[in-house]
Design a protein around this motif. Sequence first.
Motif, PDB file in Angstrom:
ATOM      1  N   ARG A  91       0.810  -1.211   0.000  1.00  0.00           N
ATOM      2  CA  ARG A  91       0.000   0.000   0.000  1.00  0.00           C
ATOM      3  C   ARG A  91       0.849   1.268   0.000  1.00  0.00           C
ATOM      4  O   ARG A  91       0.333   2.375   0.087  1.00  0.00           O
ATOM      5  CB  ARG A  91      -0.915   0.011   1.240  1.00  0.00           C
ATOM      6  CG  ARG A  91      -1.834  -1.203   1.376  1.00  0.00           C
ATOM      7  CD  ARG A  91      -2.763  -1.344   0.187  1.00  0.00           C
ATOM      8  NE  ARG A  91      -3.851  -2.299   0.451  1.00  0.00           N
ATOM      9  CZ  ARG A  91      -4.201  -3.301  -0.370  1.00  0.00           C
ATOM     10  NH1 ARG A  91      -3.542  -3.493  -1.501  1.00  0.00           N
ATOM     11  NH2 ARG A  91      -5.221  -4.077  -0.052  1.00  0.00           N
ATOM     12  N   GLY A  92       2.165   1.094  -0.076  1.00  0.00           N
ATOM     13  CA  GLY A  92       3.056   2.256  -0.063  1.00  0.00           C
ATOM     14  C   GLY A  92       3.099   2.972  -1.391  1.00  0.00           C
ATOM     15  O   GLY A  92       3.524   4.116  -1.472  1.00  0.00           O
ATOM     16  N   GLY A  93       2.683   2.304  -2.451  1.00  0.00           N
ATOM     17  CA  GLY A  93       2.675   2.968  -3.740  1.00  0.00           C
ATOM     18  C   GLY A  93       3.064   2.065  -4.890  1.00  0.00           C
ATOM     19  O   GLY A  93       2.518   2.142  -5.974  1.00  0.00           O
ATOM     20  N   ASN A 113       7.666  -2.608   4.771  1.00  0.00           N
ATOM     21  CA  ASN A 113       6.276  -2.508   4.347  1.00  0.00           C
ATOM     22  C   ASN A 113       5.656  -1.227   4.860  1.00  0.00           C
ATOM     23  O   ASN A 113       6.023  -0.714   5.915  1.00  0.00           O
ATOM     24  CB  ASN A 113       5.442  -3.692   4.872  1.00  0.00           C
ATOM     25  CG  ASN A 113       5.533  -4.902   3.963  1.00  0.00           C
ATOM     26  OD1 ASN A 113       5.857  -5.989   4.404  1.00  0.00           O
ATOM     27  ND2 ASN A 113       5.259  -4.701   2.690  1.00  0.00           N
ATOM     28  N   ASN A 114       4.691  -0.789   4.112  1.00  0.00           N
ATOM     29  CA  ASN A 114       3.921   0.378   4.470  1.00  0.00           C
ATOM     30  C   ASN A 114       3.050   0.086   5.711  1.00  0.00           C
ATOM     31  O   ASN A 114       2.701  -1.061   5.989  1.00  0.00           O
ATOM     32  CB  ASN A 114       3.053   0.735   3.256  1.00  0.00           C
ATOM     33  CG  ASN A 114       2.051   1.801   3.557  1.00  0.00           C
ATOM     34  OD1 ASN A 114       0.863   1.511   3.730  1.00  0.00           O
ATOM     35  ND2 ASN A 114       2.511   3.020   3.645  1.00  0.00           N
ATOM     36  N   VAL A 115       2.698   1.126   6.418  1.00  0.00           N
ATOM     37  CA  VAL A 115       1.847   1.006   7.611  1.00  0.00           C
ATOM     38  C   VAL A 115       0.556   0.257   7.298  1.00  0.00           C
ATOM     39  O   VAL A 115       0.177  -0.696   7.988  1.00  0.00           O
ATOM     40  CB  VAL A 115       1.517   2.425   8.149  1.00  0.00           C
ATOM     41  CG1 VAL A 115       0.339   2.372   9.132  1.00  0.00           C
ATOM     42  CG2 VAL A 115       2.739   3.057   8.806  1.00  0.00           C
ATOM     43  N   GLU A 116      -0.100   0.688   6.228  1.00  0.00           N
ATOM     44  CA  GLU A 116      -1.397   0.091   5.898  1.00  0.00           C
ATOM     45  C   GLU A 116      -1.247  -1.379   5.502  1.00  0.00           C
ATOM     46  O   GLU A 116      -2.063  -2.223   5.870  1.00  0.00           O
ATOM     47  CB  GLU A 116      -2.051   0.881   4.752  1.00  0.00           C
ATOM     48  CG  GLU A 116      -3.454   0.413   4.420  1.00  0.00           C
ATOM     49  CD  GLU A 116      -4.024   1.110   3.175  1.00  0.00           C
ATOM     50  OE1 GLU A 116      -3.399   2.074   2.691  1.00  0.00           O
ATOM     51  OE2 GLU A 116      -5.083   0.675   2.693  1.00  0.00           O
ATOM     52  N   THR A 117      -0.154  -1.664   4.788  1.00  0.00           N
ATOM     53  CA  THR A 117       0.089  -3.050   4.395  1.00  0.00           C
ATOM     54  C   THR A 117       0.149  -3.931   5.641  1.00  0.00           C
ATOM     55  O   THR A 117      -0.521  -4.968   5.729  1.00  0.00           O
ATOM     56  CB  THR A 117       1.429  -3.161   3.631  1.00  0.00           C
ATOM     57  OG1 THR A 117       1.468  -2.161   2.625  1.00  0.00           O
ATOM     58  CG2 THR A 117       1.598  -4.531   3.017  1.00  0.00           C
ATOM     59  N   LEU A 118       0.929  -3.504   6.607  1.00  0.00           N
ATOM     60  CA  LEU A 118       1.105  -4.331   7.799  1.00  0.00           C
ATOM     61  C   LEU A 118      -0.152  -4.323   8.670  1.00  0.00           C
ATOM     62  O   LEU A 118      -0.467  -5.328   9.312  1.00  0.00           O
ATOM     63  CB  LEU A 118       2.332  -3.877   8.593  1.00  0.00           C
ATOM     64  CG  LEU A 118       3.645  -4.300   7.920  1.00  0.00           C
ATOM     65  CD1 LEU A 118       4.838  -3.627   8.582  1.00  0.00           C
ATOM     66  CD2 LEU A 118       3.819  -5.814   7.951  1.00  0.00           C
TER      67      LEU A 118
END
Lengths: 159, 442, 789
Positions: free
Chosen positions: B60-62, B214-219
């Motif tokens: 979700r980071g891009g 990993n992005n915050v949302e991913t995790l």
Amino acid sequence: MVISDKLDKFFDEKMKEYPTRRSFLVPMLLYSQDEVGYLSDEVIAYLAKKTELTELEVRNVISYYSLLHTKPMGKYHVQVCTNISCMLRGGEEILDHCKSKLGIGHKQTTADGTFSLEEVECIGACSWAPAVQINYDFHENLTNEKMDKVLDQYRSKAK
Amino acid sequence: MADLTTHPDEIKVVSKRFGQGAAEIDTYLKLDGYKAVQKALTMSPDDIINEVKASNLRGRGGAGFPTGMKWSFVPKDTNKAKYILVNGDESEPGTCKDRPILEHDPHAVIEGVIIAGLAVGAKVGFVYIRGEYRYLVDIMRKAIADAYAKGYLGKNIFGSGKDFDVRWHTGAGAYEVGEESALMESLEGKRGIPRIRPPFPAVVGLWGGPTVINNVETLASVPHIILMGGQKFADYGPPKNGGTRLFCLSGHVNKPGVYELPLGYPLKKMIYDVGGGIPNGRKLKAVVPGGSSTFVLTAEEAEQMNMDFDSFGKRGEFLGSGGVVILDDQTCMVKFALRVMKFYQHESCGWCIPCREGTDWLKKTLTRFHNGGGLRKDIDNIKYLAQNMLGRTFCPLGDAAAIPTMSIVDKWRNEFEMHLEGRPCPFDPAAKITELPVVGAH
Amino acid sequence: MAEVKNVTITVDGKQVTAPAGTLLIEACKAVGIEVPSFCYYPGLSLQAACRMCLVRIEKMPKLQTACTVPITDGMVVATDTDEVRQARKSMIELLLGNHPLDCPVCDAGGECELQDMTFKYGAAESRYMEGKLHKEEQQWSPVVFFDRPRCILCYRCVRVCGEGMDVSALGVQLRGSSSVIAPNEGDHLDCEECGMCIDICPVGALTSGAYRYKTRPWEMKHVGTICTHCGDGCKTTLGVRRSDTGMDIVRGDNRDKSGINGDFLCIKGRYAFDYFDHKDRLRQPLVRKDGKLTPTTWEEAIEHVGKRLREIRDSKGGQSIGVIGSNRTTNEENYLLQKFARTVLGTNNIDHHRTTDFAGFARAIAGKQNATATMRDVASAPAILLIGNDPTERHPLLAWNIRTNVRLHQAKLFVVNSQPIKLRRQATRFVQVPAGREGKLVAFLNGDDAAAGALTGASGSNDALKQLRDELKAQKDLVIIFGSELQGADIAALVKFGSAANAKFICLGDYANSRGAADMGLYPDLLPGYVALDGPHKYNEEWGSLSKTKGMGLQEMMQAAKGGKLAALYVVGSNPVVDYNFDPAALQNTFVVVQELFLTETAMLAEVVLPAASAYEKGGTFTNTCGDLQLLKKAGDITGIKSDFEIIVRVAERIGTEVRKLVPFGSGVRADMGQTRGAQSGEADRHSVWLTANNLEPRLSPFDPYAMLDEIQRLVPGYEFSRLSLLAGNDQHMLAAELSAAGAGDALVQIVPANDTLFTSGTLGRYSKTLNSVIENKRAPADKEVMAD
Ligand SMILES: Cc1cc2nc3c(=O)[nH]c(=O)nc-3n(C[C@H](O)[C@H](O)[C@H](O)COP(=O)(O)O)c2cc1C
Ligand code: SF4
Ligand code: FES
């Protein structure tokens, strides 16, 4: 000591969490700045010693990060976002308003040292634009009127 | 604190605890908190990775890289320390989704980190939060301390015999530090200059050890995946585009906000239904679909797009970071291009020539152009500069600067022509005009 | 090391085979395909920042940087497509956008990589309308200037200062287009002033205080010669112009990078040639008249010296004459001087300022095969033991080679020192021992556990010492380097320890040709090649029979002078009054002759002072502290002076010697055909160089040092070398120490190390403007040293 013992102890604790002495440098710079007001030569010397780096290396790091300053800022640092989402919803007008209201420009400080102003890049408030950060506090969905109130609040706090 | 908004089309997975006080560990526990990690403790590393693979979760980071696959790149047979690094640098213009997660559900991130650690054999995780988000750093500090107090972190977590530590860390203002290798540099106490790849972080990362970034949302999605099962999460979205994601609607819409919608959600609906349409009776002109680094869509294109990775990938474009910025028909695209470039010029780390010099010249040229000092040859020159940055810079920041610029010049060339040769900005006739230049620089 | 297998790749249709892992840019170079680069620099860390080296590799989505891609089998690469050419061109366009284009006045003009690349890859058309950034030039130190707009941010300077020099005085500050190279003290540098940053800068952003705005590169003649300062023997290229007084050396650098020093030069090698035209330089012979040294003609001076020496020799005997040679004169001159002393003056009273115990070293390794290491070995040996000395200060090239070796090949470095010297930062193990106890450490290494008692107390606990010993014993191909802390029996003990492990040795002495002075027999008891006077040797056959009686050493001469028993003292390029605290009063009744560059404390006492050529004004050979022989090339002439070689020959002639016996030059006296004139003489010179190299050239002049070199090569054990290679400017390792026949040990003589620092260099250093300006510029040295990252 250029910073409080408490902060120094806190740094010592945090530094233990990393395999190299310099790892915690960026947060240490930010937290020292919060306490001292800016990153003075003494703070730089202190952190260089602590991390076993040259002062040059510490300065190299400082100058990379836009939140870090080696000159004193206003007591309240008004950071107006004008990046795309804010721009589309009047961020630039807020900036102009702050300029005329405070009588200072980008990266300037009021004569009494209460406020400094900076046009900044996206601060992560896009869905609540336009937004301003004063020190670490967010102020969102702003209009010129709301901005006035916010500034007034800080001004009275400063007294 | 950021206001919360809702819409009936939302499927609340990651955002399900928003507004419920889950930053407090006891509340979090009541809301199924720390169940996923306990389940994961009973699973083998491969099972965890397979579950995540099955969820079709993409970063979700891009960049949208499949998360399960990323985890599987971490070498198993190594005696180097491995790390999980949470990218909470959130600085992509238009993007403000990690902020509510860190504010309302910090334990979900911690839980995601532990699970990722169990999957790849790491024992330490770092949560890196941008310096501007100080209040979120404080929330995260407390959450971590509370988790230690309960024995969910530290030695022998949940009595499993396994150890796991989570540390918090902060940035100090630098967009480039969101790039994964620059992030590691910053976490090591250095200037945020990206690293040469290969080796990739999964093999050689923080302090030389294999590192999952990993992005915050991913995790934050991971604990839900573990609890509900990968397949169920995958089913929310179209094939290969698992689940839901947080979209940050901003710009010219009536109801800006962060909404959790399934991947594949039609952009048109997002604008007119979720976002409540364009204010002041204006019309849609353009959409930035996923943060300022993405190709800018015209109104026609936007109305046909579905918001998933592959719909964009097919066009050679990117879904990006979830930052959906809506532009109405009174927006000057030259000015928009200029503001975007001003950002990249300010944030370029300066390491490589094309990005450092390219963003600087583009900013200068666009500034003059927007102020009415543009020459016809500038239009092609802007495109030429962007083209010569694309794919040639050290890290993707250069691409991120080139992409929106190229798409704006291509799609709104007429607006550039309207600014030519001393004419004032058609959308802001009062803007000041600079003199036409007469000489070249060399 | 694990065997690396070769792989084959295709570049622009050409097959290239190279070891797997070779960087693509290097593999291309190997077949003559140039991939342009700014930031790539062999041996320094990879940056991939300038993007000049982008090439197309099949199956890769984007252009790739050839400077970072290791080759793999079957790789297909295109370096010359439209796409690649356009990428290069656009990078140059971007760089030129803010570049000042003041090439006509820029020091780098004509030697600028940006200029060359613009010429090659094109970017003549400007695409920008806005003005260029302008910033005033800054002076960062007496030797370093920085012109910011010219900087292209290749980070070479930062890396060479940090990775190469371990000084880290340069950094990068700010970011994006504001990024700037910054010195460690805000607006100035506190560093070793080596000038490596200037040398490595591809453009004219960093320029040299000594050279800037003085000339254009093509107006200079470039003479590759040897630095005249420390014992490491760096090659340096002098930029020379003609001037009123003969020549003007405007620059020292290492542009051809072919020497033992590769890229390296320290401040002395780069700038401290500047003593040569100091205003105090002697340019006329001086003879004492009415108690005052008075300028005179060469004829009168030589006549006076010759006459007096002959009288003294004939009346009081050769034993009443003392001769002191130099650590700075050439091998040929040193050899000539001792031959002159022994065969013309008839005395073995000859010595030189001994800064280390080369004779003791020769005794210790006599008869061992390949027991000495070269300067190049230091850069490649898998393990190094350094006992004593502080190479960072006193042997900068050696220190550089050690650091480079540790950095690039992970060599193991073991350091034993009484001080926490800077090289400890590269050390696998550092053991501090009390000063003066280095010998005990050697005893301990040899198994004398009791010696540990004398060593502990400092950092070296018993355990650390034992660990050191065990680790050292486990090393293969160890190179052992030691300073003057070890002498005589201690050296022998060290050699005993090292030989068991097949180690090679380096004995560190100060000054450019101290090893040459030792090898050439400036000893009262040893002939050239450390041959004992009473042993069997060939010198008798050629020179006529020699006295077997050991002569007086420096101290003994001093004693003799005091006792009124030294009638004459002949000093060449040495300052014993200072170096050995020679009592000036003792020389009151001695006839003193001094050949010198400056009116030193010793020269002031002389009856005759003969102005000598510096090493820039003559040819010959030098032997560095490791025993590496190199060619000293003449840069030019200055008026009024003569080489020490010529002076000695002329004096000998006045005394009445048959010159041809002293200098074996050929029959028929014609002119020196120019071999010694260095690069001045064009074609004819090149031809004669070839003749010389092949020994086809008759030595036509009695002042031709190569005639002496012929004899050295013939008679001095260990001086085996190829002429062609020597004349090509290569270094060759001499085995004089291994092949020595020094006989029994001498009573310990006084060794007086020079204790020079990076910024001093005995007499010569005192007359270097640059060194003095740097010393003045240095503030009181704070304890600033920090750990390398
Ligand atoms: C210039 C640049 C800035 C970035 N900034 C962020 C960021 O702020 N947050 C983030 O999560 N990823 C950011 N990324 C993407 C990261 O490099 C990386 O792909 C991501 O953190 C991986 O996590 P994911 O796979 O979970 O998305 C950025 C990338 C680039 C090139
Ligand atoms: S593209 Fe180059 S200059 Fe730009 S941020 Fe990346 S490395 Fe830095
Ligand atoms: S040489 Fe490869 S990027 Fe500079």
